[in-house]
Design an enzyme around this catalytic site. Structure first.
Site, short mmCIF file in Angstrom:
data_model
loop_
_atom_site.label_atom_id
_atom_site.label_comp_id
_atom_site.label_asym_id
_atom_site.label_seq_id
_atom_site.Cartn_x
_atom_site.Cartn_y
_atom_site.Cartn_z
N HIS A 149 0.83 -1.20 0.00
CA HIS A 149 0.00 0.00 0.00
C HIS A 149 0.87 1.26 0.00
CE1 HIS A 149 -3.26 -2.74 1.27
NE2 HIS A 149 -4.07 -1.82 0.77
N LYS A 153 -0.63 4.99 4.49
CA LYS A 153 -1.53 4.06 5.18
C LYS A 153 -1.05 3.85 6.61
CE LYS A 153 -3.98 -0.33 4.70
NZ LYS A 153 -5.29 0.33 4.92
#
Length: 259
Positions: A149, A153
């Protein structure tokens, strides 16, 4: 009649995407947007309520479905406020602890409440087919996963990775906390057969990539889901909101209830 939608965190990346897509759906209407007090004026839109206090905004939209992709504590506050005013809630937030999940399940007895760590169609189809794949391969195949990600995040592993790992564990009648391995370093010895590795990568602006590895003697199978846009999750949330508007309280709904 269109379903009124209330968007939490309307100034954020997911919130602004949801607001835009709601306005393109004839069966939905953007009724209210909420943001922190210092940002509330920046999310105001013609024809809808803008504010920062759920206890002020929610009662003004009776029958409204709230969509929340914010953060665990903020989403819990949203769910509690929704319970006070009778609104339905769709939550796409990840990173809840076990106590928070239990509270969501309890609140779902009072109001229509939907929570899914990933609302993409592809991931939820993957959750359907993975158990059969694991069962067909048998226990000689080691199970591993890598998730990737963007660098902003906050939770790790991702909620999607944890749900996929739970799915793998359930297919073998294992309890995930007993078999999950989130870190390997040093002289650790041979890999136990009863183990599911979950590794995390963070960097750049990657929306989300999850790869499940089934590694057997002389071969391996890799199953990868790549999200190319946040619209994938936003569209799933809108689908969930339209569906939830027709349901009744009594359980914590998820994507499996729609498919």
């Amino acid at each position: 009649m269109s379903t009124p939608i209330i968007v939490m965190g309307a100034g954020g990346r997911m919130g602004s995407t949801i607001c835009r897509l709601v306005q393109e759906e004839p069966q939905l209407c953007l009724a209210a947007v909420l943001e922190r007090p210092d940002r509330a004026s920046g999310v105001a839109r013609d024809g809808c309520i803008a504010g920062s206090d759920p206890d002020v905004v929610f009662p003004q939209v009776p029958g409204g479905v709230i969509i929340d992709f914010t953060a665990p504590e903020a989403s819990m506050a949203t769910a509690r406020a929704a319970a006070r005013h009778g609104n339905a809630v769709v939550i796409g937030t990840t990173g809840f602890n076990e106590e928070q999940k239990a509270e969501l399940a309890e609140l779902a007895r009072q109001i229509r409440l939907f929570w899914a760590p990933n609302m993409s169609v592809g991931v939820n189809v993957l959750l359907k087919v993975l158990p059969e794949l694991v069962r067909l391969l048998g226990e000689k195949y080691d199970l591993e996963m890598v998730e990737l990600h963007h660098n902003r995040k906050k939770d790790s592993p991702s909620g999607t990775a944890l749900r996929l790992a739970e799915c793998l564990a359930e297919a073998r009648d294992w309890n995930l906390p007993d078999v999950a391995c989130y870190h390997r370093e040093g002289i650790i010895g041979e890999r136990p057969q009863k183990e599911i590795g979950v590794q995390t990568i963070r960097g750049g602006d990657v929306v989300g990539v999850h790869t499940v590895y089934c590694l057997g003697p002389g071969e391996r199978i890799e199953v990868t889901h790549q999200a190319h846009s946040r619209e994938t999750f936003a569209q799933g949330a809108l689908r969930a909101a339209a569906w939830l508007a027709t349901q009744k309280p009594g359980k914590l709904y998820n994507m499996a209830d729609i498919f």
